[in-house]
Design a protein around this motif. Structure first.
Motif, mmCIF file in Angstrom:
data_model
loop_
_atom_site.group_PDB
_atom_site.id
_atom_site.type_symbol
_atom_site.label_atom_id
_atom_site.label_comp_id
_atom_site.label_asym_id
_atom_site.label_seq_id
_atom_site.Cartn_x
_atom_site.Cartn_y
_atom_site.Cartn_z
ATOM 1 N N TYR A 127 -31.657 -39.177 0.402
ATOM 2 C CA TYR A 127 -32.128 -40.265 0.258
ATOM 3 C C TYR A 127 -31.514 -40.751 -1.204
ATOM 4 N N HIS A 128 -31.691 -39.999 -2.196
ATOM 5 C CA HIS A 128 -31.137 -40.387 -3.480
ATOM 6 C C HIS A 128 -29.638 -40.757 -3.390
ATOM 7 N N ASP A 129 -28.816 -40.155 -2.658
ATOM 8 C CA ASP A 129 -27.429 -40.279 -2.571
ATOM 9 C C ASP A 129 -27.349 -41.398 -1.942
ATOM 10 N N LEU A 130 -28.034 -41.878 -1.196
ATOM 11 C CA LEU A 130 -27.850 -43.158 -0.269
ATOM 12 C C LEU A 130 -28.362 -44.317 -1.294
ATOM 13 N N VAL A 131 -29.248 -43.985 -2.036
ATOM 14 C CA VAL A 131 -29.733 -45.398 -3.235
ATOM 15 C C VAL A 131 -28.917 -45.369 -3.982
ATOM 16 N N GLY A 132 -28.227 -44.071 -4.686
ATOM 17 C CA GLY A 132 -27.013 -44.104 -5.326
ATOM 18 C C GLY A 132 -25.787 -44.957 -5.148
ATOM 19 N N VAL A 182 -14.591 -30.085 11.132
ATOM 20 C CA VAL A 182 -15.880 -29.878 10.556
ATOM 21 C C VAL A 182 -15.770 -29.492 9.004
ATOM 22 N N LEU A 183 -16.591 -30.056 8.125
ATOM 23 C CA LEU A 183 -16.351 -30.028 6.705
ATOM 24 C C LEU A 183 -17.461 -28.777 6.088
ATOM 25 N N GLU A 184 -17.031 -28.035 4.934
ATOM 26 C CA GLU A 184 -17.643 -26.897 4.620
ATOM 27 C C GLU A 184 -18.637 -27.261 3.455
ATOM 28 N N GLY A 185 -19.682 -26.549 3.609
ATOM 29 C CA GLY A 185 -20.877 -26.520 2.519
ATOM 30 C C GLY A 185 -21.986 -27.585 3.003
ATOM 31 N N TYR A 186 -22.970 -27.941 2.240
ATOM 32 C CA TYR A 186 -24.035 -28.929 2.575
ATOM 33 C C TYR A 186 -23.761 -30.075 2.684
ATOM 34 N N LEU A 187 -24.396 -30.949 3.500
ATOM 35 C CA LEU A 187 -24.180 -32.014 3.883
ATOM 36 C C LEU A 187 -24.093 -32.954 2.611
ATOM 37 N N ASP A 188 -22.938 -33.624 2.498
ATOM 38 C CA ASP A 188 -22.704 -34.503 1.149
ATOM 39 C C ASP A 188 -22.173 -35.735 1.381
ATOM 40 N N ILE A 189 -22.722 -37.009 1.464
ATOM 41 C CA ILE A 189 -22.240 -38.137 1.890
ATOM 42 C C ILE A 189 -20.899 -38.547 1.003
ATOM 43 N N SER A 190 -20.839 -37.909 -0.101
ATOM 44 C CA SER A 190 -19.585 -38.231 -1.092
ATOM 45 C C SER A 190 -18.378 -37.678 -0.752
ATOM 46 N N LYS A 191 -18.653 -36.553 0.281
ATOM 47 C CA LYS A 191 -17.587 -35.759 0.932
ATOM 48 C C LYS A 191 -16.715 -36.453 2.014
#
Length: 403
Positions: A377-382, A343-352
Motif C-alpha cells: 500500500y505505502h509503496d503504491l502511494v509513494g 522469477v525475481l529473488e526476495g520479497y515482493l517489491d514493486i521498485s524491482k
C-alpha cells in the motif's frame, strides 16, 4: 442522544485510547463466562491472539470519536456487517453483547463510570446496535433475493479435494441438498463451520472463494498451517486437510464481503498477492479473463519458493494466451531454473520491476499478511497511485486502517 450525552461519550475518548483493550478483554471474559454457548459463534483463535479484542477496542474508539456524526463510519459498518452476516449473527445477539459491554464499562472504570456516563453509553450502544442490525438486515435480505440465495448455515458436500501446492489444497463444495448456489462476486469469502474436538466447540473461519462465479459449487483453497501451538484458525485449516475428505459434509454460509471487483470497472487492474492471499485475486483474474476484459491486467505474486506457489501452471497459461495479462513473481528462494523463467529473488517489491507501469487511476487489489499489505500500500502511494483506487483484504479481524 442528547448533546450532553454526546459530550460525555466524547469525554471518554482519552480513557478508551489508554484502556480500550483492557475493557474489551474484560468484556469478552465476562460474556463467555455468562454465555459460554457464544464460544461456538466467536472465533476463539482470534480471542487467543488478542486480535479480536484489539479490533473491538478500535471500533468502540472510532464510534466514540465520531459520535456526533456516526454516518462517517458507514464503510466500517458495512465491512463489519459483512463479517457478521457471514457468521449468522442476528439482532438478538446485540442484546447479549450490550448487556455485558455496559456492565464491563462499569466494572473496569469503577467510580469513573458515573450514572450519567453509563446512561450515555447505554444510549450510544443501542444506537450503534440499531445501526448495525439494520444494515445487516438489509444484507440478509439481499442474500435471499439473489438467485439460489439463502441465509444461515447450509450443509455442503465436498465434491473434490485437489492439492494446488505443497501447502495449499482446494475443496470443491456442492450443496448437500443437490441444489444450486448463488454466484459470488469475485473477491468474496464464505464461512465454513467445523466441530473441533480439541476445543469441544464448533468454530467458523472465512475462506476466500478461489473459483469464478457459477451456480454449481464454491471452491476454497486452504493453506496447511505449521507449528506446535496453532490457534483455532490453524486448527480449522488443518482439520480440513487431515480429516475432511470427498463426500464429507460441512456447514457454509452464503458469500459475503466487499473486497470485490466493481461490475462496471473500466480501467487497468493490478493484482498483488502474498502467499495464500492469491485466492480472492485468482477469482478476480479468471473472471476478468472469462469476460474478455480488454484493459491491461498485471499480476504480482510473492511466496517462499516454487513448491508453495499455488496455481502456478494455470497462471502461466493465462499469461501465455492473453496478451493483456502480465505477471511478475518473487520467491524468497530461487533456483537457476526460476531465474531463467524470470522469477525475481526476495520479497515482493514493486521498485524491482522496472517495466511496471503504475498508472495513478488504475485499480489495485492487495491480499496477503498484514505487513505485506502495509508495504505494498505505502509503496503504491509513494509511486503516485491514487489512494482511493487501492483496495485490500486483511484476513481475520480488521486491524489495518490505511485509507
Amino acid at each position: 442522544m442528547t448533546n450532553e450525552q454526546k459530550a460525555l461519550i466524547t469525554a471518554t475518548v482519552p480513557v478508551l485510547k489508554e484502556n480500550g483493550v483492557l475493557l474489551t478483554k474484560h468484556f469478552y471474559n465476562r460474556m463467555f463466562t455468562h454465555n459460554p454457548e457464544l464460544k461456538n459463534m466467536f472465533n476463539m483463535g482470534n480471542q487467543q491472539s488478542g486480535r479480536q479484542q484489539t479490533a473491538l477496542a478500535m471500533a468502540v474508539l472510532a464510534y466514540a470519536e465520531n459520535i456526533a456524526n456516526p454516518s462517517v463510519l458507514i464503510p466500517v459498518v458495512d465491512r463489519i456487517g459483512q463479517k457478521h452476516v457471514s457468521l449468522d449473527i442476528r439482532p438478538e445477539h446485540y442484546i447479549i453483547v450490550g448487556k455485558h459491554l455496559i456492565a464491563s464499562i462499569q466494572e473496569v472504570l469503577g467510580d469513573a463510570a458515573t450514572p450519567e456516563i453509563v446512561a450515555a453509553w447505554t444510549v450510544a450502544y443501542n444506537q450503534l446496535a440499531g445501526l448495525m442490525a439494520g444494515h445487516e438486515t438489509n444484507l440478509y435480505e439481499q442474500q435471499t433475493h439473489k438467485t439460489n440465495g439463502w441465509t444461515g448455515w447450509r450443509p455442503f458436500k465436498v465434491g473434490k479435494k485437489t492439492p494446488e501446492s505443497a501447502e495449499i489444497t482446494s475443496f470443491y463444495l456442492y450443496p448437500a441438498d443437490g441444489g444450486k448456489v448463488a454466484p459470488h462476486q469475485p473477491g468474496q469469502f464464505i464461512s465454513i463451520r467445523l466441530f473441533l474436538p480439541q476445543l469441544n466447540l464448533k468454530q467458523a473461519r472465512q475462506y476466500s472463494v478461489s473459483s469464478t462465479p457459477g451456480h454449481e459449487y464454491y471452491r476454497i483453497s486452504v493453506k496447511r498451517e505449521k507449528g506446535a501451538n496453532l490457534d483455532t484458525n490453524g486448527m480449522i485449516s488443518n482439520q480440513l486437510h487431515d480429516f475432511i475428505n470427498e463426500n464429507d459434509v460441512v456447514d457454509l454460509t452464503a458469500p459475503a464481503g466487499n473486497f470485490t471487483l466493481a461490475p462496471d470497472i473500466d480501467a487497468p487492474v493490478t493484482l498483488i498477492s502474498g502467499g495464500v492471499g492469491i485466492t480472492p485475486l485468482l477469482s478476480m483474474l479468471n473472471s476478468l479473463v472469462e469476460n474478455d476484459y480488454t484493459h491491461p491486467i498485471t499480476w504480482l505474486h510473492g511466496c517462499r519458493d516454487q513448491s508453495v506457489h499455488a496455481f502456478r501452471n494455470q497462471l502461466n497459461d493465462i499469461v501465455k494466451t492473453k496478451d493483456n495479462v502480465k505477471q511478475h513473481v518473487f520467491y524468497n528462494q530461487v533456483t537457476d531454473e526460476n531465474r531463467e523463467a524470470g522469477v525475481l529473488e526476495g520479497y515482493l517489491d514493486i521498485s524491482k520491476v522496472p517495466s511496471l507501469n503504475l498508472q495513478p487511476n488504475a485499480h489495485y487489489f492487495i491480499c496477503g499478511p498484514s505487513a505485506f499489505i502495509q508495504k505494498q500500500y505505502h509503496d503504491l502511494v509513494g509511486a503516485g497511485v491514487n489512494k482511493q483506487h487501492i483496495y485490500f483484504e486483511e484476513f481475520g479481524p480488521q486491524l489495518l486502517s490505511l485509507n
